[in-house]
Structure formats: structure tokens, C-alpha cells
Design a protein around this motif. Structure first.
Motif, PDB file in Angstrom:
ATOM      1  N   ALA A 188       0.913  -1.080  -0.079  1.00 40.46           N
ATOM      2  CA  ALA A 188      -0.115   0.117   0.116  1.00 40.46           C
ATOM      3  C   ALA A 188       0.570   1.329  -0.087  1.00 40.46           C
ATOM      4  N   CYS A 189       0.163   2.508  -0.517  1.00 44.90           N
ATOM      5  CA  CYS A 189       0.767   3.755  -0.290  1.00 44.90           C
ATOM      6  C   CYS A 189      -0.302   4.676   0.455  1.00 44.90           C
ATOM      7  N   PHE A 190       0.343   5.255   1.647  1.00 45.58           N
ATOM      8  CA  PHE A 190      -0.679   6.165   2.251  1.00 45.58           C
ATOM      9  C   PHE A 190      -0.067   7.535   2.758  1.00 45.58           C
ATOM     10  N   GLY A 191      -0.666   8.463   2.968  1.00 47.64           N
ATOM     11  CA  GLY A 191      -0.164   9.748   3.511  1.00 47.64           C
ATOM     12  C   GLY A 191      -0.664   9.924   4.919  1.00 47.64           C
ATOM     13  N   ILE A 192       0.118  10.987   5.593  1.00 51.51           N
ATOM     14  CA  ILE A 192      -0.179  11.326   7.035  1.00 51.51           C
ATOM     15  C   ILE A 192       0.334  13.008   6.900  1.00 51.51           C
ATOM     16  N   ASP A 193      -0.980  13.563   7.456  1.00 55.15           N
ATOM     17  CA  ASP A 193      -0.822  15.026   7.547  1.00 55.15           C
ATOM     18  C   ASP A 193      -0.509  15.703   6.020  1.00 55.15           C
ATOM     19  N   ILE A 194      -1.054  15.461   5.103  1.00 54.57           N
ATOM     20  CA  ILE A 194      -0.710  15.867   3.767  1.00 54.57           C
ATOM     21  C   ILE A 194      -0.978  17.260   3.518  1.00 54.57           C
ATOM     22  N   HIS A 195      -0.207  18.380   3.618  1.00 56.46           N
ATOM     23  CA  HIS A 195      -0.433  19.628   3.319  1.00 56.46           C
ATOM     24  C   HIS A 195       0.622  20.099   2.124  1.00 56.46           C
ATOM     25  N   HIS A 196       0.210  20.827   1.234  1.00 56.24           N
ATOM     26  CA  HIS A 196       0.660  21.185   0.020  1.00 56.24           C
ATOM     27  C   HIS A 196      -0.192  22.207  -1.012  1.00 56.24           C
ATOM     28  N   ARG A 197       0.492  23.072  -1.509  1.00 55.20           N
ATOM     29  CA  ARG A 197      -0.418  23.649  -2.679  1.00 55.20           C
ATOM     30  C   ARG A 197      -1.022  22.914  -3.580  1.00 55.20           C
ATOM     31  N   HIS A 198      -0.396  21.908  -3.925  1.00 50.54           N
ATOM     32  CA  HIS A 198      -0.811  20.985  -5.072  1.00 50.54           C
ATOM     33  C   HIS A 198      -0.830  19.512  -4.362  1.00 50.54           C
ATOM     34  N   ALA A 199      -1.550  19.407  -3.253  1.00 48.40           N
ATOM     35  CA  ALA A 199      -1.821  18.257  -2.314  1.00 48.40           C
ATOM     36  C   ALA A 199      -2.781  17.309  -3.007  1.00 48.40           C
ATOM     37  N   GLU A 200      -3.820  17.980  -3.886  1.00 49.51           N
ATOM     38  CA  GLU A 200      -4.841  16.845  -4.474  1.00 49.51           C
ATOM     39  C   GLU A 200      -4.025  16.230  -5.491  1.00 49.51           C
ATOM     40  N   LYS A 201      -2.995  16.343  -6.309  1.00 50.58           N
ATOM     41  CA  LYS A 201      -2.124  15.648  -7.114  1.00 50.58           C
ATOM     42  C   LYS A 201      -1.585  14.305  -6.505  1.00 50.58           C
ATOM     43  N   LEU A 202      -1.700  14.123  -5.075  1.00 51.80           N
ATOM     44  CA  LEU A 202      -1.136  12.964  -4.585  1.00 51.80           C
ATOM     45  C   LEU A 202      -2.318  11.924  -4.267  1.00 51.80           C
ATOM     46  N   ALA A 203      -3.630  12.507  -4.278  1.00 46.35           N
ATOM     47  CA  ALA A 203      -4.804  11.410  -4.294  1.00 46.35           C
ATOM     48  C   ALA A 203      -4.665  10.314  -5.102  1.00 46.35           C
ATOM     49  N   PRO A 204      -4.393  10.224  -6.289  1.00 46.94           N
ATOM     50  CA  PRO A 204      -4.450   8.950  -7.157  1.00 46.94           C
ATOM     51  C   PRO A 204      -3.421   8.136  -6.779  1.00 46.94           C
ATOM     52  N   LEU A 205      -2.240   8.462  -5.982  1.00 49.68           N
ATOM     53  CA  LEU A 205      -1.373   7.751  -5.527  1.00 49.68           C
ATOM     54  C   LEU A 205      -1.594   7.021  -4.411  1.00 49.68           C
TER      55      LEU A 205
END
Length: 208
Positions: A34-51
Motif C-alpha cells: 500500500a501507499c498512504f499519506g499522513i498530514d498531507i499539506h501542500h498547495r498541490h496536495a490533490e495531485k497525490l490522491a491518485p497515488l
């Protein structure tokens, strides 16, 4: 773009867990399953969603989440665990979650004394293909006595300064590794801790 490129192309081997630091206390983490994120904050954070297969947020301070990322995860029907985002995984009082081989224990803790149970700490068992590597992400937790992990911790993700006595916490929890975070954040002024202060804090701690 570096995280998206590298995490997309990386396949961790048995027993491996790969970490990418994004910003503040934000991490993208990849295991063999799996691949997951914690406390994702970035001006382009939405681009990480597919990952990401799922995401976790410790609390609703602007440097620990991105509204665009929450919306993107919702659009893809992917789990987003927090104590504030209105979805099926919202957990104001904490809870236990399972995502494939990965199990997550979310437990409420205090930020400063006036913000009782404002934070969710996450104890994450990354599953058998990582030899059950266990991560404890404590966000901006204020009170060390509220940190009571169920299992030995391999990786502690902690605030470099804040209200927490980090050297004491590392001695009490004895993680194999401590990732000292919240360093040199350009969106802050008075809370912009330098790399030098991070190195100094690491020297005071065990297992950093």
C-alpha cells in the motif's frame, strides 16, 4: 512532483517501508502492499490522491491537511481518516481501522492545554510484508503521558519543538528511528524552526 515520480516507480521489497517527507509533519509512506499519506499539506496536495490508498490527518490546523486533498480523496472514494472531515471515516473519539494488511489505531490527545483531545495520534502496523513495522505519528501532541502505544515502535514521527519534551519521549518509547519534523516551514514566521535547531534536537534524543 519528486514524490509522485519516485513513489509511483518504487516497489518496496519484503521488510521495507519507504518514507517521503512532504512538508511540516506530512509524509507519504509506501509498503509492499500500500501507499498512504499522513498530514498531507501542500498547495498541490490533490495531485497525490491518485497515488494514495488512504490518508490520515492528525488535526485541523492548516499545516496538517489540505482541503483540496480531502476533496480529491473523496472524489476517488478513498478513505480519509481524521477527527474533522465529514465522511464515513471521521473519528472524533478515535477508532481502529484496517486497510488491506495495514491496521491503524487512532487515539485522541491534547494539543495545548486549552485544546483537549484536539489531535489524533496514529499507531500504524504496516503489515506482515513489512515484518509488522509500526509507525507512531504523534502530530502536535502536548502531553507525553497520553502516548501509550500498544506495540514496540519502529518509527516515531514527532514535532521538533512544540510543547512536547521530545528527548524524554524517545527515551520512554524507545523507537528504532525518530523522524524529527516541523522544520523550516515557509508558511510560518515565529514557528519556523531551523535545520540547525533540528540537528541540535536530534543530538539530545536517542534513536533519531
Amino acid at each position: 512532483s519528486k514524490i509522485i515520480r519516485e513513489a509511483s516507480r518504487t516497489t518496496p521489497k519484503f521488510g521495507e517501508v519507504h518514507f517521503w517527507h512532504l512538508y511540516g509533519m506530512g509524509y507519504v509512506i509506501k509498503t509492499p502492499t500500500a501507499c498512504f499519506g499522513i498530514d498531507i499539506h501542500h498547495r498541490h496536495a490533490e495531485k497525490l490522491a491518485p497515488l494514495l490508498d488512504f490518508a490520515l490527518s492528525t488535526h485541523k490546523h492548516l499545516d496538517h491537511y489540505s482541503a483540496q486533498h480531502i476533496a480529491a480523496m473523496a472524489e476517488l472514494s478513498k478513505p480519509y481518516v481524521s477527527n474533522f472531515a465529514e465522511n464515513r471515516w471521521i473519528s472524533p473519539k478515535g477508532g481502529d481501522f484496517t486497510f488491506g494488511e495495514i491496521s491503524v489505531k487512532a487515539r485522541p490527545c491534547d494539543h495545548p492545554p486549552a485544546e483537549k483531545n484536539y489531535i489524533l495520534n496514529f499507531e500504524i502496523d504496516c503489515g506482515p510484508k513489512t515484518n509488522h513495522c509500526t509507525i507512531l505519528h504523534i502530530g502536535d501532541t502536548h502531553r507525553p503521558e497520553q502516548l501509550n502505544p500498544s506495540n514496540p515502535i519502529d518509527v516515531l514521527i514527532a514535532h521538533v519543538q512544540g510543547e512536547m519534551d521530545l528527548p524524554t519521549v524517545t527515551r520512554n518509547i524507545s523507537p528504532k528511528w525518530t523522524l524529527v519534523s516541523h522544520l523550516y516551514e515557509l508558511s510560518w514566521d515565529q514557528y519556523r524552526w531551523s535545520m540547525a535547531s533540528g540537528i541540535k534536537r536530534c543530538m539530545e534524543c536517542t534513536n533519531t
